[in-house]
Design an enzyme around this catalytic site. Structure first.
Site, mmCIF file in Angstrom:
data_model
loop_
_atom_site.group_PDB
_atom_site.id
_atom_site.type_symbol
_atom_site.label_atom_id
_atom_site.label_comp_id
_atom_site.label_asym_id
_atom_site.label_seq_id
_atom_site.Cartn_x
_atom_site.Cartn_y
_atom_site.Cartn_z
ATOM 1 N N ASP A 418 0.876 -1.151 0.022
ATOM 2 C CA ASP A 418 0.095 0.114 0.007
ATOM 3 C C ASP A 418 1.110 1.187 0.131
ATOM 4 O O ASP A 418 2.219 1.053 0.169
ATOM 5 C CB ASP A 418 -0.746 0.027 1.312
ATOM 6 C CG ASP A 418 -2.018 0.915 1.127
ATOM 7 O OD1 ASP A 418 -2.515 1.541 -0.021
ATOM 8 O OD2 ASP A 418 -2.487 1.063 2.360
ATOM 9 N N GLU A 421 2.754 5.144 -3.703
ATOM 10 C CA GLU A 421 2.931 6.096 -4.865
ATOM 11 C C GLU A 421 4.187 6.945 -4.933
ATOM 12 O O GLU A 421 4.414 7.328 -5.927
ATOM 13 C CB GLU A 421 1.706 7.058 -4.625
ATOM 14 C CG GLU A 421 0.344 6.395 -4.937
ATOM 15 C CD GLU A 421 -0.132 5.446 -3.571
ATOM 16 O OE1 GLU A 421 0.489 5.783 -2.691
ATOM 17 O OE2 GLU A 421 -0.826 4.568 -4.309
ATOM 18 N N ASP A 573 -8.866 3.896 -1.925
ATOM 19 C CA ASP A 573 -9.768 4.225 -1.106
ATOM 20 C C ASP A 573 -11.049 4.676 -1.503
ATOM 21 O O ASP A 573 -11.243 6.033 -1.278
ATOM 22 C CB ASP A 573 -8.888 5.061 0.014
ATOM 23 C CG ASP A 573 -7.795 4.245 0.656
ATOM 24 O OD1 ASP A 573 -7.912 3.105 0.287
ATOM 25 O OD2 ASP A 573 -7.011 4.897 1.182
#
Ligand SMILES: *[C@@H]1O[C@H](CO)[C@@H](O)[C@H](O)[C@H]1NC(C)=O
Ligand SMILES: *[C@@H]1O[C@H](CO)[C@@H](O)[C@H](O)[C@H]1NC(C)=O
Ligand SMILES: *[C@@H]1O[C@H](CO)[C@@H](O)[C@H](O)[C@H]1NC(C)=O
Ligand SMILES: *[C@@H]1O[C@H](CO)[C@@H](O)[C@H](O)[C@H]1NC(C)=O
Ligand SMILES: *[C@@H]1O[C@H](CO)[C@@H](O)[C@H](O)[C@H]1NC(C)=O
Ligand SMILES: *[C@@H]1O[C@H](CO)[C@@H](O)[C@H](O)[C@H]1NC(C)=O
Ligand SMILES: *[C@@H]1O[C@H](CO)[C@@H](O)[C@H](O)[C@H]1NC(C)=O
Ligand SMILES: *[C@@H]1O[C@H](CO)[C@@H](O)[C@H](O)[C@H]1NC(C)=O
Ligand SMILES: *[C@@H]1O[C@H](CO)[C@@H](O)[C@H](O)[C@H]1NC(C)=O
Ligand SMILES: *[C@@H]1O[C@H](CO)[C@@H](O)[C@H](O)[C@H]1NC(C)=O
Ligand SMILES: *[C@@H]1O[C@H](CO)[C@@H](O)[C@H](O)[C@H]1NC(C)=O
Length: 868
Positions: A418, A421, A573
């Site tokens: 997760d 980025e 999300d």
């Protein structure tokens, strides 16, 4: 787009209009190759940086259906994506006369056209707008037919068929809570498919990882354009000829790689929640699923399990290691699986071995003074792995080997990356990273005490399954090597003059600062969009090192073109809203059919906010027809496990039973995807490419190529109006024949545990006779084959079988082809997988209702029968 942004957009266009463009010279042609020099043909315009004077053009007719057009700096200083991250496809140097696409150009000002050899149709045309190639700005555009059907261009939450007026796609991977519309999200895929109905589809891939805006717009006179504006890199285009949409998809996989084959069990149902407070609560979820008779395949551990939110640690009170080992052992005994999260941010703490090991191996990103570059993530003040440093893979592999050790650690079955980025809690450059280690500013440890489960036995778990009592950031960079395609020197890596439309603000906001350099001499300015994919490459290798024989499963939030060769993806999300329930279909269509990431799905019932019973019933059913099927919610969301509500329980039971009976059908589609690039989930126009009514549909889809799924999409509605092409269909639930007429069909009173699913005529589906509570038990069940004859009375399908988990299956697989010619059913092909499974029955659908032929037929060899 608001008027302010649009004004800025026009200003740029006006400045760009005064650029001189380039002149082509020294043109050299050999078989399948054209090369030329491109020289700036006037005074530099320096719109957003320095014009680069000397460029080169390379055109390769790589295959009959793929044309490669590359424009790059003659000095080879400008950054190009590292070959080991995206291996380039080899050129077969086919002769122009054999190629489906032709390249033609104007020498001065230089412009080019790509057109189809057979029909002369122009697919890409840069005429009319001078090429701009600057140190920090590239600009190229193509004219398009009016109202083009364009799909792809990375992760977004907009319609699958992209808007064509004043629409901008920004490619810059960013933490994007609530998946905002019209925004850059977690993944960048600079590829689009344009579908022109009966004149065919083509694809355009720009292999460039720099931040960019892609504008799709119409001029006042009505001329339509698509314009690329990047902050760097080179123009490295791959044009794919199709001509069918399916062929475009496959041709794209030839460029960026075929998706990784997934283990059989990953198609089971997954449950996760951020906020399972302790190991007992997690175990209780598993027990509650069993009690509710909803098959649960995989339990997931979010950051809750970590000690102080540090990777590769467990909370000694809430998730003590020996209890975690017991949990995983119990799951495995029940033939269930466990997956854990691992984030990139590594806590900078002097008593934390993962950090110390990484320090020793010099694996972290550095500021220009050689100190660790710091940021904020869940653990507090963190350092960032430099996935391009020489020792990073070894360090990562060792951390995996230790923490996930089957004998002393946690024997996970998959891993979840997760925040890659990368998401940095520092909003911008004025960040004080020390604050993230100050509990009064940034409380990271859970504040609620562990639950006291004493005296509450958890069914299916051991009787004693109970809890225990329980710096300033330097800006700048190391010197990068000049030349060697690692990035031009002397750029403003922090504030480029051309600003992309990043919804987080400046390029460095909320991520690793763009002026940080990587160990190989490249800079985050150029490689930012590759951070996630390089992380999952390392995770995949680390998982392989633990279990060399097993197919790894890695789930990633951040992606770039080619990420499907390494990992699966979920859409981040999202919200627990009907809007995001609907948009999950458009997102799945993009990832499956365009981006070559077939193992994808949304957080079922939504991540943020409050899910309600009706919405979650619908979503539980929709998710069952998506390749990756996981219920997941945020910490402050109420529990939304399927057993929480009676109607959702019923919906999930029914949907999972259907999904599991169909599991080999979809596993076969996965196998095709990983060997040919055919999508698992198909938009309607992939199957009916000349039916214009299908081009804009993104609330229906084909699961595999045979099952048309048309969920109820309106809020709280029990009616749905969906499109049914002019073809024969059969209701999946009742097997009744339904004639499509190329019009919408309306169904009312669709129950909360129902979802319209039709079998397309001319297909054959293998189904397990019955479902099971885990995929391991499912694999022991025999088959029923469903034959759905088409208009001509014929049908075909296939079944792929292997052990479900080996990385290399060698010859131990079966690829069985079924056919039906309106009288005779034939099963032939390869039968290398040793099995005692049989086909018990074959059901032939038709106007007069189904006819069932009793077997048994062994699945270890050919068979056929004829209906009298
Ligand atoms: C194609 O040409 C390039 C040089 O232009 C050469 O390196 C390559 O080996 C050729 N490929 C084939 C398959 O002939
Ligand atoms: C290419 O685009 C230009 C600008 O829109 C247009 O004038 C020209 O006709 C196009 N060329 C072809 C061959 O379609
Ligand atoms: C998602 O929820 C957030 C918070 O409630 C809200 O601000 C946002 O508008 C929602 N987004 C969408 C696309 O519905
Ligand atoms: C499991 O079910 C029990 C009994 O219904 C309930 O009290 C408990 O809260 C549930 N636990 C979880 C984590 O859902
Ligand atoms: C599945 O069912 C079998 C037998 O019906 C039972 O023994 C097993 O515990 C169940 N497994 C799970 C995970 O519910
Ligand atoms: C490391 O040190 C911090 C701060 O003193 C402390 O809170 C934490 O418990 C220590 N961690 C370990 C694993 O000893
Ligand atoms: C940086 O972020 C903080 C917190 O969001 C904000 O108050 C500040 O104005 C920002 N500064 C700049 C230079 O953007
Ligand atoms: C940074 O944060 C720490 C911890 O909250 C605080 O003690 C320190 O004063 C802050 N520094 C600045 C310059 O604000
Ligand atoms: C847990 O609950 C039991 C029964 O309610 C109680 O006797 C025991 O003292 C509690 N333990 C803790 C650590 O709170
Ligand atoms: C549950 O399903 C039943 C039967 O379809 C329906 O009558 C009822 O309204 C549903 N309940 C909720 C809360 O949606
Ligand atoms: C027909 O079905 C499509 C979904 O595929 C839907 O978007 C459209 O609104 C429907 N048309 C009508 C008139 O209901």
């Amino acid at each position: 787009m608001d008027s302010f942004i649009f004004l800025a957009f026009l200003t740029g266009a006006v400045r760009a209009a005064s650029c001189p463009g380039y002149r082509a010279s020294n043109i050299v042609k050999t078989t399948g190759v054209l090369a030329a020099d491109l020289t700036l043909s006037g005074n530099a315009c320096n719109v957003y940086g320095q014009d680069i004077i000397d460029l080169r053009l390379l055109v390769e007719y790589q295959t009959n259906t793929r044309l490669h057009v590359k424009i790059y700096d003659a000095a080879l200083d400008v950054y190009q994506v590292q070959e080991h991250i995206i291996p380039r496809p080899a050129s077969q140097n086919v002769s122009e006369s054999d190629a489906a696409l032709q390249f033609s150009f104007e020498e001065e000002p230089f412009s080019f056209i790509v057109s189809r050899s057979d029909t002369r149709e122009v697919v890409f045309n840069t005429t009319g707008q001078e090429l701009i190639f600057e140190s920090q700005y590239l600009h190229v555009q193509t004219a398009l037919p009016s109202n083009p059907n364009l799909y792809g261009l990375g992760e977004h939450s907009d319609p699958f068929r992209l808007p064509t007026e004043r629409y901008r796609r920004t490619l810059w991977n960013a933490e994007s809570p609530f998946i905002p519309r019209n925004s850059n999200l977690y993944g960048s895929h600079p590829v689009y498919l344009e579908h022109r109905g009966s004149s065919g589809s083509h694809g355009v891939f720009l292999l460039n990882s720099n931040g960019m805006d892609i504008n799709i717009y119409k001029e006042a006179e009505g001329q339509q354009y698509l314009k690329y504006e990047t902050v760097g890199g080179v123009l490295d285009f791959y044009f794919l000829a199709g001509p069918s949409p399916l062929e475009v998809s496959k041709q794209y996989a030839e460029v960026i790689g075929l998706p990784a084959m997934m283990p059989y069990w990953t198609f089971g149902f997954h449950q996760c929640k951020y906020g399972y407070w302790d190991v007992n609560m997690a175990a209780e979820v598993v027990a509650n699923y069993s009690a509710a008779e909803i098959p649960l395949e995989t339990l997931w551990g979010d950051i809750d399990y970590m000690n102080l939110r540090q990777d590769f640690t467990t909370d000694p009170e809430r998730f003590p290691l020996h209890k975690m080992r017991e949990l995983v052992q119990t799951l495995h005994q029940r033939s269930q699986q466990y997956i854990m999260m691992v984030d990139p941010g590594i806590h900078r703490a002097q008593n934390y071995s993962t950090f110390l090991n990484g320090e020793e191996s010099e694996v972290f990103l550095k500021s220009d003074d050689g100190s660790n570059y710091l940021g904020g993530q869940w653990a507090g003040e963190v350092v960032w792995p430099d996935w391009l440093a020489p020792n990073t893979q070894k360090w990562w592999r060792n951390e995996f080997a230790t923490f996930f050790d089957p004998d002393r650690g946690i024997d996970v079955d998959g891993v979840w990356n997760d925040m890659n980025e990368a998401s940095n809690f520092c909003p911008n450059v004025t960040c004080n990273t020390t604050q993230f280690d100050d509990p009064s500013v940034f409380p990271i440890a859970p504040t609620t005490p562990p639950r006291n489960n004493t005296g509450r036995p958890i069914p299916g778990f051991p009787a004693d399954f109970q809890p225990e009592n329980g710096s300033d950031n330097k800006l700048g960079r190391r010197q990068s090597t000049n030349g060697m395609m690692k990035g031009l020197r002397d750029r403003d890596l922090f504030n480029p003059q051309f600003t992309i439309n990043n919804h987080r603000g400046a390029m460095s906001d909320g991520t690793i600062y763009t002026n940080i350099s990587n160990a190989d001499g490249t800079v985050q300015y150029d490689t930012h969009n590759l951070y996630g994919v390089t992380m999952v490459m390392a995770s995949r290798q680390a998982m392989l090192a633990r279990r060399p024989q097993a197919r790894p499963f890695v789930l990633t939030r951040s992606t770039f073109a080619g990420a499907g060769t390494h990992a699966a993806h979920w859409f981040g999300d999202n919200n627990s809203t009907w809007a995001d329930y609907r948009v999950s279909i458009a997102q799945l269509l993009g990832f499956s059919s365009i981006h070559q990431m077939p193992m994808a799905g949304s957080d079922v019932c939504g991540f943020n906010g409050v899910a309600d019973e009706k919405m979650c019933s619908r979503w539980a059913m929709l998710g069952a027809f998506m390749p990756f099927y996981r219920n997941h919610a945020v910490i402050d969301a109420p529990f939304q496990e399927f057993y929480v509500w009676p109607n959702v329980t019923r919906a999930a039971q029914k949907a999972i039973a259907a999904r599991y009976r169909l599991l080999d059908y979809i596993y076969t589609a996965m196998y095709r995807a990983s060997t040919t690039g055919s999508p698992i989930v198909n938009p309607l126009f992939f199957i009916y490419p000349s039916d214009q009514n299908t081009f804009g549909i993104d609330t229906q889809f084909f699961y595999g190529d045979a099952l048309l799924v048309s969920p109820v999409v309106e809020d709280y509605s029990q009616s749905v109006s969906f499109y049914l092409p002019d073809d024969v269909f059969y209701d999946f639930w009742t097997l009744e024949q339904i004639q499509g007429t190329g019009a919408n069909r309306t169904l009312d009173n669709v129950d909360w545990n129902d979802i319209p699913v039709y079998i397309r005529g001319s297909t054959i589906l293998p189904l397990r006779i019955e479902s099971a509570n885990t995929t391991k038990i499912l694999r022991q069940n025999d088959f029923n084959i469903i034959v759905a004859p088409g208009k001509d009375g014929k049908a075909a399908g296939s079944l792929y079988l292997d052990d479900g988990e080996s990385l290399e299956v060698e010859n131990s697989y079966s690829d069985i082809r079924f056919s039906w010619d309106s009288k005779t059913f034939t099963a032939s092909g390869n039968f290398g997988f040793a099995t005692s499974l049989i086909v018990k029955t074959v059901t032939i659908l038709g106007e007069g209702g189904p006819i069932t032929q009793q077997g048994p037929w062994s699945l270890s060899g050919q068979f056929e029968f004829t209906l009298s």
